[in-house]
Design a protein around this motif. Structure first.
Motif, short mmCIF file in Angstrom:
data_model
loop_
_atom_site.label_atom_id
_atom_site.label_comp_id
_atom_site.label_asym_id
_atom_site.label_seq_id
_atom_site.Cartn_x
_atom_site.Cartn_y
_atom_site.Cartn_z
N ARG A 321 0.86 -1.17 0.00
CA ARG A 321 0.00 0.00 0.00
C ARG A 321 0.91 1.24 0.00
O ARG A 321 1.46 1.60 1.04
CB ARG A 321 -0.92 0.03 1.21
CG ARG A 321 -1.95 1.17 1.11
CD ARG A 321 -2.71 1.37 2.42
NE ARG A 321 -3.46 0.20 2.82
CZ ARG A 321 -4.20 0.15 3.93
NH1 ARG A 321 -4.27 1.22 4.73
NH2 ARG A 321 -4.85 -0.94 4.26
N SER A 323 2.32 4.70 0.50
CA SER A 323 1.96 5.81 1.37
C SER A 323 2.93 6.95 1.12
O SER A 323 4.14 6.74 1.10
CB SER A 323 2.03 5.37 2.84
OG SER A 323 1.98 6.48 3.71
N GLU A 367 1.35 11.40 6.09
CA GLU A 367 1.17 9.98 5.75
C GLU A 367 -0.21 9.82 5.14
O GLU A 367 -1.22 9.75 5.85
CB GLU A 367 1.34 9.08 6.97
CG GLU A 367 1.32 7.60 6.61
CD GLU A 367 2.00 6.74 7.65
OE1 GLU A 367 2.64 5.75 7.28
OE2 GLU A 367 1.90 7.07 8.85
N ASP A 369 -2.44 7.95 1.64
CA ASP A 369 -2.39 6.97 0.55
C ASP A 369 -2.00 7.68 -0.75
O ASP A 369 -2.55 8.74 -1.08
CB ASP A 369 -3.76 6.30 0.37
CG ASP A 369 -4.07 5.32 1.49
OD1 ASP A 369 -3.12 4.71 2.01
OD2 ASP A 369 -5.25 5.19 1.85
N HIS A 370 -1.06 7.07 -1.46
CA HIS A 370 -0.66 7.61 -2.76
C HIS A 370 -1.42 6.83 -3.84
O HIS A 370 -1.15 5.65 -4.08
CB HIS A 370 0.84 7.48 -2.97
CG HIS A 370 1.32 8.06 -4.27
ND1 HIS A 370 1.47 9.41 -4.48
CD2 HIS A 370 1.65 7.46 -5.44
CE1 HIS A 370 1.88 9.62 -5.71
NE2 HIS A 370 2.00 8.46 -6.32
N THR A 371 -2.35 7.49 -4.47
CA THR A 371 -3.20 6.82 -5.46
C THR A 371 -2.81 7.16 -6.89
O THR A 371 -3.34 6.57 -7.83
CB THR A 371 -4.67 7.22 -5.25
OG1 THR A 371 -4.79 8.65 -5.31
CG2 THR A 371 -5.15 6.75 -3.88
N GLU A 417 0.64 -4.31 2.92
CA GLU A 417 -0.82 -4.20 3.04
C GLU A 417 -1.37 -5.07 4.16
O GLU A 417 -0.95 -6.22 4.36
CB GLU A 417 -1.45 -4.63 1.71
CG GLU A 417 -2.96 -4.65 1.71
CD GLU A 417 -3.55 -3.26 1.84
OE1 GLU A 417 -3.76 -2.82 2.99
OE2 GLU A 417 -3.81 -2.62 0.80
N THR A 423 -3.99 3.56 6.93
CA THR A 423 -2.60 3.69 6.50
C THR A 423 -1.70 4.13 7.63
O THR A 423 -0.58 3.62 7.79
CB THR A 423 -2.52 4.71 5.34
OG1 THR A 423 -3.30 4.21 4.25
CG2 THR A 423 -1.08 4.88 4.88
#
Length: 619
Positions: A321, A323, A367, A369-371, A417, A423
């Motif tokens: 995941r 971040s 911090e 989520d990098h989408t 993950e 996150t």
């Protein structure tokens, strides 16, 4: 604007035209002796051949002529070596973990090569908060084993690389109204010290409100209930990675930057084949290795997507995941703190930090989520606002405004993950798995754990080498093997430091390179103009640039500015005319060593400014 001293430095010396017959690697595995005693990168064996150290002659013209110097770390030789033999190990990824794997492997007696599509530390490993620590915040989630391991690694790195990893003082303000009373902080930090055991750093103490404001008068007095002061580890992340790679190269590793692994073809019965592309020339290359280590961090899934085992395609990416953690920097006079200040966020309880760094103070980290795409990583406007809001809760300074921000940077944390877990609560522990024959992928972890991650990964790889190929590796020695330069900094007043050298320059070189600074001092003693800063107020000298080109594998101006000169916060300086002047002068000096034309020098400056706008400008 160029200064007279910088022009004099450029005229002071020029590398002679290299004799290609004197250093071209013959067939077979040989090593060459250079002035520092390191071996010609990429070859390790019994014979040694003479190697002429470049001497410097006066420049007759201001513009560099296209000629190329003889380098201790020569990219052309490393590219040639990639296809010459089957390696024991091929590492993909030149960040903290990948370079640590390469260093560990070559010190175990393995034949290893490493490739990265960009420069060393050009991804996450040059965009951290620059700490080596156990992680105080993980005590909240009862990850005591993880914290203890981090503190053990802190002690190890302070021992083997004391010029790179240093103890620094932290101040944690107590605000009883926000749930951080002084006794709670003292208990938590006391537990943190307890988990460090005999490796604890001294100096933990409680301070009253008055004593706290005496130490840091810029703190907001309203609601302040004193503080707790403790010590933890700090590091210049990019510098650490570069020195790790230098150590690996000097031990015989092949490291080729700006070489992309386009496709991996594992084999059930023999070495894996990796299709490569030189991103600077466009040439197609290839390499074979008994074991491939996927140390690409957040990009780990991209290496496996085209393997011949489609059932396992995306295994790495499905376990990650991404971040994003973002930072921003101010001039030091905007926030003149003398130690790291912990900044708890009232909205979400996250711990941010204000960190003094020479002429600057930087704040971070977020911090989230990098989408978006992984090749576009930069701070977003909302993150800048969040950091400024938290800083405003801790400090009483009206100057902490977006208009004063010089630069930002953001990195991607490759978090493992865990479904249904936020996150911010994901562990930073690491995982290792084998998704295809002879391919080992390492996921997760944090900068502090890079040496330990490499050790465990190499243990797995050594087992594969032994079972499949009958190749045995030596035991890991990175727990005690000193880094280059670890013998200690050259002290003030040492006879090795030229008497005419500016004190700020001498301290910068000694603090950055440790005992290896002696080589730079010798060069300056031979040609004093090489110790003159390129521009006023910034201690970058021609001698340091030559050292980076000759011994640290730098081939692009942006790599020099944003990775090799990282301790000087060049990403913040590039927001001013000072940084641009450094870039122009540095390009000319690099060009005189790498055979660049005037047009190439100008293009390197333009490309560096474009990289700064893309990755470091304020959104």
């Amino acid at each position: 604007m160029r200064t007279k001293s910088s022009a004099a430095s450029l005229r002071a010396e020029r590398p002679p035209k290299a004799s290609r017959t004197s250093c071209a690697p013959p067939s077979g595995r040989i090593s060459c002796t250079v002035s520092s005693g390191c071996r010609q990168p990429g070859w390790s064996s019994r014979r040694r051949c003479a190697r002429v150290r470049p001497t410097m002659t006066a420049l007759k013209k201001a513009a560099p002529e296209p000629r190329r110097a003889l380098l201790a770390w020569d990219r052309e030789h490393h590219l040639q070596a990639l296809g010459e033999r089957v390696f024991d190990l091929l590492v993909v990824g030149g960040g903290a973990t990948g370079c640590s794997v390469a260093r560990d492997a070559v010190l175990r007696g393995l034949d290893v090569c490493l490739v990265d599509r960009g420069d060393l530390a050009s991804g996450t490993s040059s965009r951290s908060t620059r700490f080596i620590h156990g992680g105080l915040r993980y005590l909240k989630t009862f990850e005591f084993g993880f914290v203890r391991e981090g503190l053990q690694e802190r002690a190890t790195l302070m021992t083997v690389a004391p010029h790179l990893v240093r103890p620094v003082e932290f101040l944690f303000p107590a605000r009883p109204g926000a749930g951080t009373s002084r006794w709670k902080l003292r208990f938590g930090i006391g537990l943190y010290d307890l988990l460090a055991g005999r490796n604890r750093l001294p100096g933990t103490r409680s301070l009253s409100t008055t004593a706290t404001l005496t130490l840091e008068p810029g703190l907001r007095a309203e609601g302040l209930g004193g503080s707790v002061v403790y010590r933890d580890g700090a590091v210049d992340d990019a510098r650490f990675v570069v020195e790790t790679a230098v150590s690996a190269v000097e031990a015989g590793a092949v490291i080729a930057v700006h070489v992309e692994a386009e496709r991996l073809v594992p084999s059930e019965s023999g070495p894996a084949v990796v299709m490569l592309k030189d991103r600077l020339s466009g040439a197609s290359l290839g390499a074979r290795a008994a074991v491939v280590i996927n140390a690409c961090g957040a990009w780990a899934g991209t290496l496996l997507q085209d393997t011949v085992t489609p059932s396992k395609t995306g295994a790495a990416s499905s376990r990650l995941r991404p971040s994003r953690g973002s930072h921003l920097a101010f001039p030091r006079e905007i926030l003149p703190i003398s130690r790291v200040v912990v900044m708890p966020s009232r909205s979400d309880g996250r711990l941010l930090f204000a960190v003094p760094a020479g002429d600057f103070t930087y704040l971070g980290t977020t911090e989230v989520d990098h989408t978006g795409p992984l090749n576009v990583v930069r701070a977003e406007s909302g993150e800048v606002n969040y950091i400024l809001r938290v800083a405003g809760e801790v400090f009483d300074s009206p100057l902490l405004a977006r208009e004063q921000v010089l630069c930002t940077w953001a990195g991607i944390r490759p978090l493992v993950e865990r479904p249904h877990q936020p996150t911010g609560q994901l562990s930073r522990d690491f995982r290792i798995f084998q998704g295809a024959p002879g391919v080992v992928t390492v996921l997760g972890g944090k900068f502090t754990s890079c040496r330990r991650m490499a050790e465990v990964t190499l243990d797995v790889a050594a087992g594969i080498l032994s079972r499949r190929f009958g190749r045995r590796a030596d035991a890991c020695i990175t727990g005690w093997k000193l880094f280059p330069g670890a013998e200690g900094p050259v002290p003030d007043g040492d006879p090795a430091i030229p008497a005419s050298l500016d004190t700020a320059v001498a301290r910068h070189l000694s603090g950055t390179y440790g005992s290896r600074a002696a080589g730079i001092f010798r060069r300056i003693a031979q040609t004093p103009s090489l110790g003159t800063p390129l521009v006023a107020g910034c201690p970058v000298t021609p001698a340091e640039i030559i050292h980076a080109v000759e011994r640290e594998g730098v081939v692009r101006l942006a790599d020099l500015l944003f990775r090799r000169l990282h301790p000087l916060m060049m990403e913040a300086r590039m927001a001013s005319p000072q940084g641009k002047a450094v870039a122009e002068e540095a390009s000319r000096i690099m060009g005189s060593w790498l055979g660049w034309t005037e047009e190439r020098c100008a293009r390197e400056v333009s490309d560096s400014l474009e990289e700064w706008r893309r990755d470091f400008s304020v959104p």
